[in-house]
Design an enzyme around this catalytic site. Structure first.
Site, mmCIF file in Angstrom:
data_model
loop_
_atom_site.group_PDB
_atom_site.id
_atom_site.type_symbol
_atom_site.label_atom_id
_atom_site.label_comp_id
_atom_site.label_asym_id
_atom_site.label_seq_id
_atom_site.Cartn_x
_atom_site.Cartn_y
_atom_site.Cartn_z
ATOM 1 N N SER A 155 60.679 80.887 25.711
ATOM 2 C CA SER A 155 61.679 81.543 26.550
ATOM 3 C C SER A 155 62.626 80.497 27.148
ATOM 4 O O SER A 155 63.309 79.808 26.396
ATOM 5 C CB SER A 155 60.956 82.385 27.614
ATOM 6 N N ASP A 231 59.189 92.683 22.806
ATOM 7 C CA ASP A 231 59.506 91.824 23.956
ATOM 8 C C ASP A 231 60.552 92.538 24.817
ATOM 9 O O ASP A 231 61.649 92.866 24.338
ATOM 10 C CB ASP A 231 60.055 90.497 23.413
ATOM 11 N N HIS A 264 56.306 89.490 25.332
ATOM 12 C CA HIS A 264 56.788 88.164 25.765
ATOM 13 C C HIS A 264 55.657 87.290 26.303
ATOM 14 O O HIS A 264 55.899 86.167 26.726
ATOM 15 C CB HIS A 264 57.831 88.389 26.875
HETATM 16 N N1 LIG Z 1 57.889 89.436 34.591
HETATM 17 C C1 LIG Z 1 57.853 88.034 34.749
HETATM 18 C C2 LIG Z 1 59.135 87.463 34.171
HETATM 19 C C3 LIG Z 1 58.974 86.042 33.911
HETATM 20 C C4 LIG Z 1 58.225 85.794 32.631
HETATM 21 O O1 LIG Z 1 57.931 86.668 31.792
HETATM 22 N N2 LIG Z 1 57.914 84.550 32.474
HETATM 23 C C5 LIG Z 1 57.330 84.104 31.240
HETATM 24 C C6 LIG Z 1 58.237 83.014 30.702
HETATM 25 S S1 LIG Z 1 59.904 83.577 30.607
HETATM 26 C C7 LIG Z 1 55.945 83.538 31.479
HETATM 27 O O2 LIG Z 1 55.480 82.744 30.687
HETATM 28 N N3 LIG Z 1 55.291 83.932 32.573
HETATM 29 C C8 LIG Z 1 54.019 83.389 32.977
HETATM 30 C C9 LIG Z 1 52.820 83.834 32.206
HETATM 31 O O3 LIG Z 1 52.897 84.808 31.424
HETATM 32 O O4 LIG Z 1 51.772 83.176 32.351
HETATM 33 C C10 LIG Z 1 57.750 87.681 36.209
HETATM 34 O O5 LIG Z 1 58.443 88.324 37.005
HETATM 35 O O6 LIG Z 1 57.003 86.753 36.546
#
Ligand SMILES: N[C@@H](CCC(=O)N[C@@H](CS)C(=O)NCC(=O)O)C(=O)O
Length: 284
Positions: A155, A231, A264
């Site tokens: 991402s 995603d 995602h």
């Molecule tokens: N819905 C998420 C959006 C952010 C998101 O999806 N982040 C991804 C990277 S863009 C991620 O890796 N999040 C941490 C995880 O899944 O451990 C939020 O608000 O925290």
């Protein structure tokens, strides 16, 4: 520079470590993780850099990325940096305990740029950190063969991996990404981050935009992207078809794999992590 060891754990006959240090790029303490696979004494090993996405620290991929088995088999060092400077007194922070604080700007959202706009220009220097400072630390403290490096990310970290590879074609043998932001010039996450860190002159954003870099002549030996079709960010933020068009137009080699039903999350990333590492092994 003193490296503080936060933790080390034996895993897959190698060592998973977490380290911190005072950064000369961000003027904060920075934490990163490194996996060292089993190896012969004195042996130097290829390095895989993994850049994480919004809201992440080094810990997300370290805990959930499932990279260690493949790295142990392939003999790869795996480095996972943080995504922004951090600290309670940091100018330009989103407030860590504020429930209304933005998840897509400030803390956990450094976008791998060198900020030029106050107050972020004091600390948000993630480009220098990844391109200059951390490689020197890895080279000095771990059995790394710096002539064999590849980079990957997720991402916002996919955007970081692609743009850093394109700007440093001699450093990286290959670049891959899970669900990358391919054009910050053309998505809300990118517009918010780059206007906040760099300012409103969009011509200065082009060095931080994969599609613009390719259109402007930047090249990297080989690109692989994997993207989940389920995603939630696909249409509004990620837009892999823009990367496909930019690569086609410029004659750049791109392998784009679309995956039905994947979202995602790290459930998606961990499913294809070993495939990515084996793909990098062809170039390292
Ligand atoms: N819905 C998420 C959006 C952010 C998101 O999806 N982040 C991804 C990277 S863009 C991620 O890796 N999040 C941490 C995880 O899944 O451990 C939020 O608000 O925290």
């Amino acid at each position: 520079m003193t490296l503080e060891t936060i933790s080390t754990n034996k895993s897959h006959e190698g060592v998973q470590g977490v380290y911190s240090h005072a950064s000369t790029s961000t003027h904060t303490n920075m934490t990163f993780s490194v996996f060292i696979p089993p190896h012969k004494e004195g042996e130097k090993l290829p390095v895989i850099w993994y850049l994480s996405g919004l809201t992440c620290t080094h810990a997300n991929v370290t805990d959930k990325g499932e990279f260690r088995k493949a790295c142990a088999e392939l003999g790869f060092i795996f480095v996972a940096p943080d995504t922004s400077p951090r600290g309670p007194d940091l100018e330009g922070n989103s407030v860590p305990d504020d429930p209304n604080a933005a998840y897509d700007f400030g803390l956990g959202a450094g976008f791998y740029v060198n900020a030029t706009k106050a107050p972020f220009d004091k600390h948000y220097k993630m480009r220098d950190y990844i391109e200059k400072e951390l490689p020197e630390i890895i080279s000095a403290n771990f059995p790394a063969d710096m002539s064999r490096q590849s980079i990957m990310g997720h991402s916002m970290g996919g955007h970081g991996a692609l743009t850093i590879a394109l700007r440093n074609p001699d450093r990286f043998k290959s670049v891959s990404a899970f669900a990358p932001i391919v054009s910050p010039l053309n998505c809300p996450w990118g517009e918010k981050a780059l206007s906040g860190y760099i300012g409103d002159d969009k011509s200065s954003w082009r060095e931080y935009d994969t599609c613009a870099l390719i259109a402007d002549g930047a090249r990297t030996p080989s690109i692989r992207v994997d993207q989940g079709e389920a995603d939630a960010f696909l249409t509004e933020q990620l837009k892999p078809s823009m990367l496909e068009a930019a690569c086609k137009q410029a004659g750049v080699s791109l392998t784009l794999n679309m995956h039905e039903g994947y979202d995602h999350s790290y459930y998606f990333i961990s499913t294809f992590m070993a495939d990515h590492l084996n793909w990098h092994a062809k170039y390292l």
